[in-house]
Design an enzyme around this catalytic site. Structure first.
Site, PDB file in Angstrom:
ATOM      1  N   ASP A   3      60.789  29.271  37.162  1.00 51.29           N
ATOM      2  CA  ASP A   3      60.009  28.604  38.506  1.00 51.29           C
ATOM      3  C   ASP A   3      60.055  28.348  39.414  1.00 51.29           C
ATOM      4  O   ASP A   3      61.744  27.269  38.970  1.00 51.29           O
ATOM      5  CB  ASP A   3      58.389  28.402  38.115  1.00 51.29           C
ATOM      6  CG  ASP A   3      57.519  28.515  39.685  1.00 51.29           C
ATOM      7  OD1 ASP A   3      58.022  29.218  40.222  1.00 51.29           O
ATOM      8  OD2 ASP A   3      56.198  28.428  39.454  1.00 51.29           O
TER       9      ASP A   3
HETATM   10  C1  BGC Z   1      54.754  30.010  41.443  1.00 48.64           C
HETATM   11  C2  BGC Z   1      55.369  30.898  41.525  1.00 48.64           C
HETATM   12  C3  BGC Z   1      55.800  31.302  42.505  1.00 48.64           C
HETATM   13  C4  BGC Z   1      57.154  30.666  43.087  1.00 48.64           C
HETATM   14  C5  BGC Z   1      58.058  31.949  43.869  1.00 48.64           C
HETATM   15  C6  BGC Z   1      56.287  28.999  42.618  1.00 48.64           C
HETATM   16  O1  BGC Z   1      56.004  27.875  43.994  1.00 48.64           O
HETATM   17  O2  BGC Z   1      54.524  28.739  41.237  1.00 48.64           O
HETATM   18  O3  BGC Z   1      54.020  31.473  40.888  1.00 48.64           O
HETATM   19  O4  BGC Z   1      56.601  33.095  41.817  1.00 48.64           O
HETATM   20  O5  BGC Z   1      56.852  29.908  43.555  1.00 48.64           O
HETATM   21  O6  BGC Z   1      57.270  31.700  45.460  1.00 48.64           O
END
Ligand code: BGC
Length: 743
Positions: free
Chosen positions: A262
């Site tokens: 993530d």
């Molecule tokens: C989130 C994810 C997301 C990623 C990309 C993160 O802050 O936890 O769910 O896919 O950002 O945008």
């Protein structure tokens, strides 16, 4: 490209080029004119890193995708196309209700089709991967991200996870689907006390029985990517958890796709206290099995020194780079690096009438009627009643929720516009009444600038005027519809809250409206179960509308005026009080359960609040009435050995005057087991349409594997013994019988 050629390509890449494939950066890096300045430099990201990067985060739209791809292909020795990835969690331009609302439809087939459409739009707009579905099981609505989940039940979440994956990837071969990336592995939803990014501590049986099934269902449905969680699970950050990512995800479940961290979660291993520095973090993440580093400098700066100093084998890099190249190849990007996206195609695919129509249907199936005293709903649009539509959401287009990042509020149908389809102009008066929220401190605490806050919070004089207008409008009406709810920023990522009430200013206005002694219908827009206890008596009817999406206004009007008989059923418990949290229906019993018929002191209960929720899992009303018959079994024993089965059946009679659809829910309880089992757990459901006067039967075939549970090694076992079976319209109001499982 055939696989031999692809292998040759991999072999021809330098170590740094291969590492590049494992680096994902967001759009601004590619557009930066001078990389030697600014935050990129501080992170250690060089122009070379950008030029060699394998994928792009959060850039969408045919024009931008084509521009970045074209520029990228001119760089480097090998024209390896970029992958474009973004969050298309509940729709791209045609936005659906938030997943918690999607869950309330109990309709995985419709959801699958909706995700086919979402993928169609996203792919036309140049995306190759969607970071969806988010299938984290949620039990604590203090956590803002409950909005992205389909709820608290492992069985239902698994059904939806599979449907979403199938939908997104269905038309991949035809060039109209996207790769699905299931997230966040694992148990992000168990963040302690509902506070964002908090640790998750989950026992092994609960992990396997409650939290992991939905991710596994996504794997079984063929998901090609998986994202790690930002949190720790039982003390180990998920992004560096080899047991989770290798032993469980790949070895036990057979996942062969790409794993991505993530956002910056590899870098965050340092802050977690799990890695010393970016190189150590890179080493631990790649060793655990994370192929792509999303938006952190660790792989870009750390992997090469690790390999050259022999602390990491190049084979590891090859394995991950191969997975990336294979995915690009599967998408046909070596033949057409644009993946079929053009501005013309995009134009014809977004927000088409067919897509909007499906969104309207999904949106109305997501609406949950929580209360309907004296059958005040549906309103009769031909009765010439005057309706005062009041509240901050009466005429508001921002009803998409925090994670609809590509949706445009300007495409959204407001509640007012929806009502206008049913009412003559003189029947409908609208007034805002008050802002969504007037809590300056909350916004300041979130780091919002004064200017932004002033766009949301009106000056005191305007607020006073809005209130007076609303009260005046309400006085002249026969029915008041109050469209209330949370502010978009109050839920979603980083939207954890300890008080889950409607904003004070809205509750005050509602109380004043109540004094007018007119029927009130309350519509609740929210990203989570709110605590509605103190507004429960202020309204005759309550419709839970979530953030209902692009077609929200139409959907709400269809239900309010009875064109659609509501079918939505909650998939997350609505608490009576925040102090009860976490609160969920499939909990374990205690040695001293509370018994309201024999109240005593030393039992499992609060002394200042009930144990029960305000609205239980599975709950929701429809117009009209039904009666359930007796719950019957065709046999009272089931044999664990062999392929035995028994059938449960219960009749449903429509005792009202309107057609309706009943969602008959079946729950099980294992009376005695070597790991104590939940008081109830959903094992199936059936949607039964019934005409007035008609009786239909809902049936469920039960097989021994449906009775299995996870032991302390995380293995599913079945133990002979007695089982209670329940069936009914929700998890509380059930009919009961029992049967035994023999050896
Ligand atoms: C989130 C994810 C997301 C990623 C990309 C993160 O802050 O936890 O769910 O896919 O950002 O945008």
């Amino acid at each position: 490209m055939d696989l031999t050629k692809l292998h040759n390509l991999l072999d021809s890449l330098t170590l740094q080029e291969k590492i590049g494939q494992l680096v994902q950066l967001s759009g601004e890096f590619f557009d930066a004119t001078d990389i030697s300045l600014g935050p990129q430099r501080q992170l250690g990201i060089t122009q070379e890193t950008v030029d060699l990067a394998g994928s792009v985060l959060n850039v969408a739209g045919a024009r931008d995708v084509r521009r970045l791809q074209a520029a990228h292909l001119k760089k480097g020795r090998h024209p390896i196309p970029l992958l474009f990835m973004a969050d298309v969690i509940y729709g791209y331009k045609t936005v659906y209700p938030i997943p918690l609302g999607i869950g309330a439809t109990w309709n995985p087939d419709l959801v699958e089709q909706a995700y086919v459409n979402a993928a169609d739009e996203a792919r036309a707009a140049g995306l190759h991967v969607s970071f969806a579905p988010m299938v984290d099981l949620v039990r604590d609505p203090r956590w803002g991200r409950v909005l992205e989940s389909t709820g608290e039940d492992p069985y239902l979440n698994s059904r939806f996870a599979a449907a979403m994956v199938r939908g997104l990837q269905k038309n991949l071969a035809a060039g109209d689907g996207v790769i699905s990336c299931v997230k966040h592995i694992a148990a992000y939803g168990a963040a302690e006390a509902g506070r964002e990014y908090n640790p998750a501590d989950v026992s092994t049986p609960s992990l396997f029985q409650d939290y992991l099934p939905a991710y596994k269902a996504a794997v079984d449905a063929g998901v090609k990517m998986a994202m790690t969680s930002l949190t720790t699970l039982n003390g180990v950050p998920a992004t560096a958890d080899k047991w989770l990512l290798q032993n469980i995800l790949r070895d036990r479940w057979g996942f062969t796709g790409l794993a991505i961290s993530d956002y910056a979660s590899i870098y965050e291993l340092i802050q977690h206290g799990f890695a010393q520095d970016p190189t150590d973090a890179a080493s631990k993440a790649i060793d655990a099995g994370v192929d792509i580093d999303m938006k952190s400098p660790c792989y870009a700066t750390g992997l090469q020194p690790l390999v050259t100093s022999s602390r990491l084998s190049e084979e590891k890099i090859n394995t991950s780079a191969w997975r990336v190249l294979k995915l690009k190849n599967e998408l046909g990007l070596f033949e057409d690096p644009y993946g079929g996206t053009t501005e013309e195609k995009e134009h014809t695919r977004l927000l088409t009438p067919e897509k909007r129509s499906l969104a309207r249907d999904l949106s109305r199936q997501a609406l949950v009627l929580l209360k309907n005293d004296a059958d005040i709903l549906p309103l009769d649009s031909s009765a010439n009643q005057r309706i005062a539509l009041i509240g901050p959401y009466a005429d508001e287009q921002k009803m998409l929720g925090l994670w609809a990042v590509h949706g445009d509020p300007q495409d959204t149908v407001t509640i007012k516009a929806g009502f206008a389809d049913y009412l003559a102009p003189q029947q409908l008066q609208t007034a805002k009444g008050t802002d969504v929220i007037r809590d300056r401190l909350m916004f300041t605490g979130m780091g919002l600038a004064e200017e932004q806050i002033n766009q949301t919070i009106s000056p005191a004089a305007d607020e006073q005027k809005n209130r007076s207008e609303a009260l005046e409008t309400a006085k002249n009406a026969d029915v008041i519809v109050f469209a209330a709810g949370e502010h978009t920023l109050q839920s979603g990522e980083a939207g954890s809250r300890t008080r889950l009430r409607l904003p004070d200013n809205q509750r005050q206005l509602l109380a004043e409206l109540r004094k007018l002694n007119k029927p009130i219908v309350l519509i609740v827009i929210s990203g989570r179960p709110l605590v509605l206890t103190d507004v429960q008596d202020q309204a005759d009817a309550i419709l839970q509308a979530w953030f209902p999406g692009t077609e929200g206004g139409h959907a709400i009007a269809d239900v309010i005026f009875g064109r659609y008989n509501p079918t939505g059923r909650l998939t997350m418990t609505f608490p009576y009080d925040e102090g009860q949290l976490p609160l969920y229906y499939n909990h374990l019993n205690t040695g001293r359960p509370a018994d309201k018929n024999h109240p005593t002191r030393f039992v499992s209960r609060y002394i200042d609040a009930p144990n029960k929720p305000l609205y239980p899992f599975g709950y929701g009303l429809s117009y009209g009435s039904v009666q359930y018959g007796e719950l019957k079994l065709d046999s009272d024993t089931l044999a664990a050995a062999g392929r035995d089965e028994l059938t449960a059946a219960i009749s449903v009679t429509n005792t009202g005057t309107v057609p309706r659809e009943e969602t008959v829910q079946f729950y099980i309880h294992d009376q005695v087991a070597s790991i104590v089992q939940p008081v109830k757990r959903l094992i199936g459901f059936q949607k039964v349409p019934v005409q007035p006067g008609e009786t239909k039967t809902a049936a469920l075939t039960i097989t021994p594997d449906m009775l299995s549970f996870a032991n302390r090694d995380g293995e599913f076992i079945t133990e002979p013994g007695m089982f209670d079976l329940f069936a009914g319209p929700n998890s509380q109001d059930v009919h009961q019988t029992s049967f035994s499982l023999t050896e």
